[in-house]
Design a protein around this motif. Structure first.
Motif, PDB file in Angstrom:
ATOM      1  N   ALA A 161       0.831  -1.206   0.000  1.00  0.00           N
ATOM      2  CA  ALA A 161       0.000   0.000   0.000  1.00  0.00           C
ATOM      3  C   ALA A 161       0.866   1.257   0.000  1.00  0.00           C
ATOM      4  O   ALA A 161       0.585   2.231  -0.727  1.00  0.00           O
ATOM      5  CB  ALA A 161      -0.935  -0.008   1.211  1.00  0.00           C
ATOM      6  N   VAL A 162       1.937   1.240   0.810  1.00  0.00           N
ATOM      7  CA  VAL A 162       2.865   2.377   0.851  1.00  0.00           C
ATOM      8  C   VAL A 162       3.499   2.591  -0.522  1.00  0.00           C
ATOM      9  O   VAL A 162       3.546   3.722  -1.041  1.00  0.00           O
ATOM     10  CB  VAL A 162       3.958   2.147   1.912  1.00  0.00           C
ATOM     11  N   LEU A 163       3.993   1.514  -1.113  1.00  0.00           N
ATOM     12  CA  LEU A 163       4.703   1.617  -2.392  1.00  0.00           C
ATOM     13  C   LEU A 163       3.761   2.011  -3.524  1.00  0.00           C
ATOM     14  O   LEU A 163       4.136   2.800  -4.406  1.00  0.00           O
ATOM     15  CB  LEU A 163       5.393   0.294  -2.715  1.00  0.00           C
ATOM     16  N   GLU A 164       2.549   1.476  -3.515  1.00  0.00           N
ATOM     17  CA  GLU A 164       1.585   1.848  -4.554  1.00  0.00           C
ATOM     18  C   GLU A 164       1.264   3.337  -4.494  1.00  0.00           C
ATOM     19  O   GLU A 164       1.134   4.009  -5.523  1.00  0.00           O
ATOM     20  CB  GLU A 164       0.317   1.010  -4.401  1.00  0.00           C
ATOM     21  N   GLU A 165       1.170   3.864  -3.281  1.00  0.00           N
ATOM     22  CA  GLU A 165       0.887   5.294  -3.108  1.00  0.00           C
ATOM     23  C   GLU A 165       2.038   6.143  -3.646  1.00  0.00           C
ATOM     24  O   GLU A 165       1.818   7.131  -4.366  1.00  0.00           O
ATOM     25  CB  GLU A 165       0.665   5.586  -1.625  1.00  0.00           C
ATOM     26  N   VAL A 166       3.279   5.750  -3.304  1.00  0.00           N
ATOM     27  CA  VAL A 166       4.435   6.526  -3.744  1.00  0.00           C
ATOM     28  C   VAL A 166       4.606   6.431  -5.255  1.00  0.00           C
ATOM     29  O   VAL A 166       4.898   7.441  -5.921  1.00  0.00           O
ATOM     30  CB  VAL A 166       5.711   6.042  -3.010  1.00  0.00           C
ATOM     31  N   THR A 225       6.472  -2.010 -15.963  1.00  0.00           N
ATOM     32  CA  THR A 225       5.112  -1.695 -15.542  1.00  0.00           C
ATOM     33  C   THR A 225       5.136  -1.158 -14.106  1.00  0.00           C
ATOM     34  O   THR A 225       6.141  -1.258 -13.407  1.00  0.00           O
ATOM     35  CB  THR A 225       4.227  -2.946 -15.580  1.00  0.00           C
ATOM     36  N   ARG A 226       4.022  -0.610 -13.671  1.00  0.00           N
ATOM     37  CA  ARG A 226       3.928  -0.164 -12.275  1.00  0.00           C
ATOM     38  C   ARG A 226       4.160  -1.333 -11.333  1.00  0.00           C
ATOM     39  O   ARG A 226       4.808  -1.185 -10.295  1.00  0.00           O
ATOM     40  CB  ARG A 226       2.544   0.442 -12.001  1.00  0.00           C
ATOM     41  N   GLU A 227       3.613  -2.509 -11.692  1.00  0.00           N
ATOM     42  CA  GLU A 227       3.803  -3.684 -10.849  1.00  0.00           C
ATOM     43  C   GLU A 227       5.272  -4.066 -10.770  1.00  0.00           C
ATOM     44  O   GLU A 227       5.770  -4.443  -9.705  1.00  0.00           O
ATOM     45  CB  GLU A 227       2.974  -4.857 -11.378  1.00  0.00           C
ATOM     46  N   ASP A 228       5.986  -3.988 -11.903  1.00  0.00           N
ATOM     47  CA  ASP A 228       7.424  -4.267 -11.895  1.00  0.00           C
ATOM     48  C   ASP A 228       8.136  -3.354 -10.908  1.00  0.00           C
ATOM     49  O   ASP A 228       8.959  -3.799 -10.096  1.00  0.00           O
ATOM     50  CB  ASP A 228       8.035  -4.048 -13.294  1.00  0.00           C
ATOM     51  N   VAL A 229       7.845  -2.067 -10.976  1.00  0.00           N
ATOM     52  CA  VAL A 229       8.509  -1.083 -10.119  1.00  0.00           C
ATOM     53  C   VAL A 229       8.175  -1.342  -8.653  1.00  0.00           C
ATOM     54  O   VAL A 229       9.060  -1.309  -7.784  1.00  0.00           O
ATOM     55  CB  VAL A 229       8.100   0.352 -10.525  1.00  0.00           C
ATOM     56  N   ILE A 230       6.930  -1.621  -8.364  1.00  0.00           N
ATOM     57  CA  ILE A 230       6.526  -1.895  -6.978  1.00  0.00           C
ATOM     58  C   ILE A 230       7.222  -3.144  -6.460  1.00  0.00           C
ATOM     59  O   ILE A 230       7.702  -3.178  -5.314  1.00  0.00           O
ATOM     60  CB  ILE A 230       4.991  -2.040  -6.890  1.00  0.00           C
TER      61      ILE A 230
END
Length: 396
Positions: free
Chosen positions: A192-197, A224-229
């Motif tokens: 949740a923290v990482l998705e927000e950032v 992708t966003r998922e890759d980065v997270i």
């Protein structure tokens, strides 16, 4: 594993939880290597086998096709494989091409000035007190602040992030079910923290690692966003713990071995060598996790497909068949090919950053607090798994 070693390993499996094993792992692993080098693990929250001989540990680390580091190897609350650690070759190399430059010697050298300034400030805040909990005052904040700034996470939330990290690495649970539940509950909070950032950086890019990831490509494909997270989830855990644990172990050793500490006071140029030797001797990441992808064997012991295999890095580093005088701490070793940062394709990509931080802290600490010892009545306790000393109470 024949009948006799198997029976012996049942006792050893339970002994890995014993505080005496955690406090003196070098001698304990020496006994395991000699009696049952591939030993069962059978605790309330762990299973599989632990590999203790240097040659076997190296085989595991260098054979990802047989001993995989994929998501099945270890549960740290992840919902997808975490690149690059949980991606095996050939796809692994794509993510290392992206992440390795971020921790190159040149990039790390550019961080040393700010790191030294941070270290000096933290030490000067306690130097006149004559006492401190080194873990809380220096070991925990230094690498955590450096890494949060590098990653692009708010330093103001450090206490919260430390609690989340500990919830994965040191969950307050004894049974496998309790441990799994606690880890996944904490993992959900980290995501949740990482998705927000990440969402914030998509809207407003900054000069930080997360923004860099969002603008990066792997073999022509944008992450992708998922890759980065997923990459940041792994970095979040590693960046907030391993250097802290290393500093705890090093200062605890030097506080209880004044003759070795005096060597550094007499010749500060020895500090880089001391960092390597202390990483070898008291390897904080004592073991890592792999999963057998096929039936195989090590040291004549059969290992079935699907078995969790834990190479004991601290045992390999103190194996008398690997290194002469392996049970001695010698800051003058000319060659020190330890495995504290692992080995093979999954070798720690943050090793240059870790070495810089460890060296700078030892330099500045001994410049300002040269003579120190464990406080009277303090019972130093090493944590299980990653060897950390939270109650490192020092006086000077």
């Amino acid at each position: 594993m024949n009948d006799a070693p198997t029976k012996a390993s049942d006792e050893q499996a339970r002994s890995f939880e014993d505080p005496r094993f955690r406090d003196n792992p070098q001698e304990s692993f020496k006994i395991v290597r000699q009696t049952n080098p591939v030993a069962k693990i059978a605790t309330g929250y762990d299973s599989g086998v632990i590999v203790t001989k240097h040659e076997d540990v190296l085989t595991v680390l260098r054979s990802p096709e047989v001993f995989s580091s994929n998501q099945a190897a270890v549960d740290i609350g992840q919902i997808r494989p975490l690149p690059p650690l949980q991606i095996d070759p050939p796809d692994h190399s794509k993510y290392r091409k992206l992440t390795d430059p971020l921790f190159s010697p040149k990039r790390v050298a550019a961080l040393e000035g700010a790191t030294r300034e941070l270290v000096v400030g933290l030490i000067e805040a306690i130097a006149d007190d004559g006492k401190a909990n080194f873990h809380q005052a220096v070991a925990e904040p230094v690498p955590s602040i450096v890494f949060l700034q590098l990653l692009g996470l708010p330093v103001s939330r450090l206490p919260e992030f430390i609690e989340l990290k500990d919830g994965i690495i040191r969950p307050p649970a004894r049974t496998m079910a309790e441990r799994t539940e606690a880890i996944h509950a904490t993992g959900t909070k980290i995501y949740a923290v990482l998705e927000e950032v990440v969402a914030d950086r998509v809207a407003e890019p900054r000069d930080d690692m997360i923004s860099g990831f969002l603008d990066s490509h792997v073999d022509g494909d944008r992450l992708t966003r998922e890759d980065v997270i997923d990459i940041c989830y792994l970095f979040f855990l590693a960046g907030l713990d391993t250097v802290t644990a290393s500093l705890d172990c090093m200062i605890a050793f030097l506080a209880t071995h004044p003759e070795h500490r005096q060597e550094l006071l007499d010749d500060p140029a020895l500090i880089p060598s001391a960092v390597e030797e202390l990483l070898r001797w008291d390897t904080p990441v004592s073991r890592v996790a792999r999963i057998a992808t096929q039936d195989t064997e090590l040291s004549g012991c059969p290992i079935a497909k699907g078995t969790q295999v834990s190479p004991a890095l601290i045992s390999a580093n103190t194996d008398e068949n690997f290194l002469e005088r392996a049970d001695e701490v010698d800051f003058h070793r000319e060659a020190n090919k330890h495995l504290a940062f692992g080995g093979g394709v999954h070798r720690c990509l943050g090793s240059h950053l870790a070495r810089m931080e460890l060296r700078v802290v030892l330099e500045e600490w001994h410049r300002r607090v040269p003579h120190y010892r464990i406080a009277d009545g303090a019972d130093i306790q090493y944590t299980q798994g990653l060897r950390q000393v939270e109650n490192l109470e020092l006086v000077w």
